[in-house]
Write an enzyme that holds these catalytic residues in place. Structure first.
Site, mmCIF file in Angstrom:
data_model
loop_
_atom_site.group_PDB
_atom_site.id
_atom_site.type_symbol
_atom_site.label_atom_id
_atom_site.label_comp_id
_atom_site.label_asym_id
_atom_site.label_seq_id
_atom_site.Cartn_x
_atom_site.Cartn_y
_atom_site.Cartn_z
ATOM 1 C CE LYS A 308 -4.352 -1.740 1.782
ATOM 2 N NZ LYS A 308 -4.941 -2.161 3.248
ATOM 3 C CE1 TYR A 460 -10.697 -8.832 4.391
ATOM 4 C CE2 TYR A 460 -11.991 -10.935 4.102
ATOM 5 C CZ TYR A 460 -10.878 -9.981 3.872
ATOM 6 O OH TYR A 460 -10.464 -10.147 2.263
HETATM 7 P P1 NAP Z 1 0.931 -3.362 5.517
HETATM 8 O O1 NAP Z 1 1.067 -2.096 5.286
HETATM 9 O O2 NAP Z 1 2.122 -4.341 5.342
HETATM 10 O O3 NAP Z 1 1.173 -3.019 7.421
HETATM 11 C C1 NAP Z 1 1.144 -4.150 8.065
HETATM 12 C C2 NAP Z 1 1.887 -3.661 9.577
HETATM 13 O O4 NAP Z 1 1.706 -4.907 10.455
HETATM 14 C C3 NAP Z 1 3.251 -3.221 9.650
HETATM 15 O O5 NAP Z 1 3.283 -2.209 10.372
HETATM 16 C C4 NAP Z 1 3.965 -4.403 9.930
HETATM 17 O O6 NAP Z 1 5.126 -4.110 10.498
HETATM 18 C C5 NAP Z 1 2.853 -5.021 11.045
HETATM 19 N N1 NAP Z 1 3.086 -6.382 11.287
HETATM 20 C C6 NAP Z 1 3.401 -7.302 10.580
HETATM 21 N N2 NAP Z 1 3.411 -8.768 11.183
HETATM 22 C C7 NAP Z 1 3.639 -8.183 12.427
HETATM 23 C C8 NAP Z 1 4.029 -8.901 13.713
HETATM 24 N N3 NAP Z 1 4.269 -10.354 13.537
HETATM 25 N N4 NAP Z 1 4.324 -8.028 14.661
HETATM 26 C C9 NAP Z 1 4.076 -6.826 14.680
HETATM 27 N N5 NAP Z 1 3.825 -6.004 13.777
HETATM 28 C C10 NAP Z 1 3.380 -6.725 12.672
HETATM 29 O O7 NAP Z 1 -0.199 -4.177 5.459
HETATM 30 P P2 NAP Z 1 -1.801 -3.028 5.408
HETATM 31 O O8 NAP Z 1 -2.162 -2.992 4.167
HETATM 32 O O9 NAP Z 1 -1.675 -2.219 6.337
HETATM 33 O O10 NAP Z 1 -2.795 -4.465 6.128
HETATM 34 C C11 NAP Z 1 -2.751 -4.899 7.410
HETATM 35 C C12 NAP Z 1 -3.760 -5.913 7.811
HETATM 36 O O11 NAP Z 1 -4.934 -4.968 7.982
HETATM 37 C C13 NAP Z 1 -3.779 -7.059 6.922
HETATM 38 O O12 NAP Z 1 -4.223 -8.262 7.593
HETATM 39 C C14 NAP Z 1 -4.945 -6.639 5.876
HETATM 40 O O13 NAP Z 1 -5.766 -7.700 5.508
HETATM 41 C C15 NAP Z 1 -5.764 -5.771 7.009
HETATM 42 N N6 NAP Z 1 -6.709 -4.926 6.342
HETATM 43 C C16 NAP Z 1 -7.904 -5.235 6.269
HETATM 44 C C17 NAP Z 1 -9.015 -4.255 5.720
HETATM 45 C C18 NAP Z 1 -10.376 -4.547 5.717
HETATM 46 O O14 NAP Z 1 -10.997 -3.931 4.899
HETATM 47 N N7 NAP Z 1 -11.067 -5.224 6.522
HETATM 48 C C19 NAP Z 1 -8.292 -3.103 4.781
HETATM 49 C C20 NAP Z 1 -7.147 -2.901 5.005
HETATM 50 C C21 NAP Z 1 -6.276 -3.866 5.638
HETATM 51 P P3 NAP Z 1 6.283 -4.161 9.945
HETATM 52 O O15 NAP Z 1 6.365 -2.859 9.288
HETATM 53 O O16 NAP Z 1 7.596 -4.216 10.981
HETATM 54 O O17 NAP Z 1 6.449 -5.278 8.854
#
Ligand code: NAP
Length: 717
Positions: A308, A460
């Site tokens: 993103k 979700y």
């Molecule tokens: P992203 O930009 O990659 O961000 C993920 C974040 O989570 C980063 O800060 C990452 O840290 C952190 N993270 C990942 N694994 C971790 C762990 N084991 N321990 C601590 N921190 C961790 O991803 P995103 O697009 O924001 O999406 C994140 C989540 O939100 C996903 O599961 C996605 O499916 C969900 N989401 C849902 C919706 C919805 O409509 N319901 C919409 C958007 C996103 P680092 O930077 O250190 O890697």
């Protein structure tokens, strides 16, 4: 018309008629009969094919050199094809490498390929298991030229090349080849990275795409099933179909394909939406490759984890002001040469939270909100929260990302480890922790949720994450990410097509799907049956974790469920020495004990499959870690320090026989050990199972389900 060809491995002829009938009923246009494993005489098959001469058949007897199961010589294989197919109207699929070998082979294969009408129908194929051939287009041209030289004008010839794909980028060679050769060729990128190209075969007018009759019985990796073909609206695909998809890593959990293909279908939009597994470093190359191929008619992409933020750096993007402010996008729209970027997460997340919390925007002033994670979804949430006066604290593990958030937004940032000290009214998880298939993980210990009004998990799938279960137990309102998901998708749909879809119907449909998927009873039964049928991996299961985490108790129960022996390495060491671990430490020091432990670990690994509970410090030796990770699945059992200490006190044996590792009080010692070991446990394990608030039986059941799931959907462990 591109044939939807169902591949069927034929071992016995008895069930063939019923299997084929089911495939025709489920929408197959043709059936590929893989007769290389056939144990019966092919004579009866010839009669069967003549009886069903009005149908389209492809008969293949694949030799071992090209990935098949036929063990005999080429001459035997050709004889088998002649007996099975001569005089029927089936296509014969034969290896191009063998075709070139001699005029005699060619003559016999042509005999096998000669139909009742005197025409020959031939597929000449070539398989490459180390990636795409250097020049796929030239290879297909060559196969066609060489094949044509032996055929008459009204004979049919198709060139087929299948190769293993290691990444999504490998799929473009197959697309280019199908685009260039249309119904004269089949180009297959094998493996999960090529599934999307198999779907696009219809748009590109290739001769056929091969599918599995059912989800679990693919004859080649990456094949989708007849059911999936219906879900992707195969029947409606055509050369003008616009291409959409969700781009991310992982994307297997995403319900976007289900949602958008449904919306496209009911709105009669000529479009296809696919999951596109694009790795962290592949995004720019992927977007370039799509952009260059205008004939793919790209319409747009949903962009998810981890792209993103980084996707904004793709030079051709024209980002809308909200994307620029957020520093994150989630939607791309291809409009001729221009590619527009939007962020639909922000409105969706904010509105979803307000609805669930029964608050108006103005009510936010003075509220305090904790956000876990500092990625794209976090940014989308932080901006509106701060605009409306909430005080936000962001917990993240990457100092660089936290620094960027600190610079771009007002509010507080804090180290990931400090999240347990949170005090806000609302907690929002924007990390993927707990997302399918790692459904037993949680970003927050249950005891740290107390006092929180509402916990919003953007995940979700599953609908009820471990975080939300713990939240409900702690008296907080649990809210999952489904409503947000539908909201952000609905805005995308409107951006792409101008149509505003029915959100309420979509939410109900997806909720229903998730509740059926997650019904523990039905899931457990299905997985159990399927896992028995699938070849269960015969490897060890290791339990690691601090003392008091439940390794031995859970290990015994799990061994019963998996029907394998249970081994406790500490018990083996003490039995062999006739001393308690505390006594071994006193006599030989920690070094002596660790030496014995490594020997025992090596010994138990070399025996048959078992559940193996390892001592808390076994992972301190890197060779132990390598050995266990290479010979099975490593599960880390966790619990908060206070819970560990309580359990150790409640079990006098454990308490008395363990060595003291420091001069600190018990609780402090545990805390220090955990700080030292936490990262090592994390790196050593394939999956984490929290044990707080759960009985040993519940933990064992949960791990058992996870193992069954992993057997059916192998991940790279
Ligand atoms: P992203 O930009 O990659 O961000 C993920 C974040 O989570 C980063 O800060 C990452 O840290 C952190 N993270 C990942 N694994 C971790 C762990 N084991 N321990 C601590 N921190 C961790 O991803 P995103 O697009 O924001 O999406 C994140 C989540 O939100 C996903 O599961 C996605 O499916 C969900 N989401 C849902 C919706 C919805 O409509 N319901 C919409 C958007 C996103 P680092 O930077 O250190 O890697």
């Amino acid at each position: 018309m591109t044939l939807l060809a169902a591949s069927i491995f034929v071992e016995r002829l008895t069930d063939l008629s019923a299997t084929c009938d089911a495939a025709w009923r489920d929408g197959a246009d043709a059936i590929e009969l893989r007769i290389d494993p056939l144990e019966d005489s092919p004579i009866a098959l010839n009669a069967f094919l003549k009886l069903h001469g009005e149908k389209k058949w492809i008969v293949t007897c694949r030799g071992r050199e090209e990935g098949g199961r036929f063990a005999g010589e080429t001459a035997e294989r050709v004889a088998c094809l002649i007996t099975a197919a001569q005089g029927t109207n089936a296509y014969i699929d034969f290896e191009f490498a063998d075709w070139k070998r001699s005029a005699n082979i060619r003559q016999k294969v042509l005999l096998a390929a000669t139909g009742a009408d005197g025409r020959r129908r031939l597929v000449l194929s070539s398989h490459h298991f180390n990636g795409p051939p250097n020049d796929l287009n030239s290879l297909i041209r060559k196969i066609r030229d060489v094949g044509r030289a032996s055929l008459a004008a009204n004979d049919e010839l198709v060139a087929k090349v299948a190769y293993a794909g290691q990444s999504i980028m490998d799929g473009f060679a197959a697309l280019d080849a199908m685009h260039a050769h249309r119904d004269q060729a089949i180009a297959i990128c094998m493996g999960e990275h090529g599934t999307w190209t198999r779907l696009l075969a219809k748009k590109l007018g290739a001769f056929a795409t091969y599918v599995a009759t059912e989800d679990e019985v693919a004859t080649a990796p990456g094949q989708f099933s007849l059911q999936a073909a219906r879900d992707f609206r195969w029947g409606a695909l055509n050369p003008r179909t616009r291409v959409y998809g969700v781009v991310g890593d992982p994307v297997g959990h995403s319900l976007s394909p289900m949602l958008f293909n449904h919306w496209f279908g009911i709105s009669e939009i000529d479009a296809l939406y696919m999951p596109l597994h694009v790795g962290a470093n592949e995004m720019n190359a992927f977007l370039d490759a799509v952009h260059q191929r205008t004939w793919l008619d790209p319409g747009g992409f949903s962009v998810t984890i981890p792209h993103k933020e980084s996707a904004l750096n793709w030079p051709k993007i024209e980002a809308d002001p909200l994307c620029v402010r957020l520093g994150a996008l989630n939607t791309l729209l291809f409009d001729k040469d221009r590619v527009h970027a939007f962020n639909t997460d922000s409105h969706a997340a904010f509105d979803s939270l307000l609805d669930a919390w029964s608050k108006q925007r103005e009510d936010l002033r003075g509220s305090s909100i904790d956000v876990l994670g500092a990625g794209g979804a976090a940014r989308a949430m932080i901006l509106p929260l701060q605009e409306f006066g909430a005080s936000v604290t962001v917990y993240g593990r990457s100092p660089k990302r936290l620094q960027c958030i600190r610079n771009e937004f007002t509010g507080t940032v804090a180290d990931w480890n400090d999240r347990v000290h949170r005090t806000g009214n609302v907690l929002i998880n924007t990390t993927p922790i707990g997302m399918w298939p790692n459904t037993e993980e949680s970003p927050m210990p249950g005891h740290s949720l107390k006092g929180c009004e509402l916990v919003f998990d953007m995940v979700y799938r599953p609908a009820e994450t471990r975080l939300l279960r713990d939240a409900a137990r702690a008296g907080c309102k649990p809210v999952n990410g489904l409503d947000m998901f539908v909201r952000q998708a609905a805005i995308q749909m409107e951006l792409w097509t101008g149509i505003r879809p029915d959100r309420v119907e979509a939410f109900a449909r997806l909720s229903d799907f998730l509740s059926r998927e997650e019904s523990p009873r039905c899931r457990s039964d299905r997985l159990r049956t399927q896992a028995t049928a699938a070849n269960q991996r015969k490897s060890h299961l290791f339990l690691i974790g601090m003392r008091g985490s439940g390794k031995t108790t859970v290990g015994k129960l799990l061994a019963g469920l998996l029907k394998v022996p249970h081994i406790d390495t500490d018990a083996l060491i003490t039995a062999a020495a006739g001393l308690s671990i505390r006594e071994i430490f006193a006599a030989e020091g920690e070094i002596g004990f660790r030496k014995q432990e490594s020997n025992v670990v090596r010994q138990v690994i070399s025996q048959g499959p078992a559940v193996i509970s390892l001592g808390g410090g076994a992972i301190l030796d890197a060779t132990n870690v390598d050995a266990i990770r290479n010979s099975g699945t490593v599960v880390w059992l966790t619990a908060p320090i206070e819970v560990l200490a309580q359990r150790i006190h409640d079990c006098p044996n454990t308490f008395d026989s363990r060595p003291r590792m420091t001069n600190l009080p018990e609780l402090e010692e545990l805390r220090t050990l955990l700080v030292d070991r936490e990262e090592i446990y994390r790196a050593a394990s394939h999956v984490v199972f929290p044990t707080e608030n759960r009985t040993a039986g519940e933990v064992a059941q949960a791990i058992h389900l996870w193992i069954l799931d992993a057997t059916l959907h192998p991940r790279s462990l």
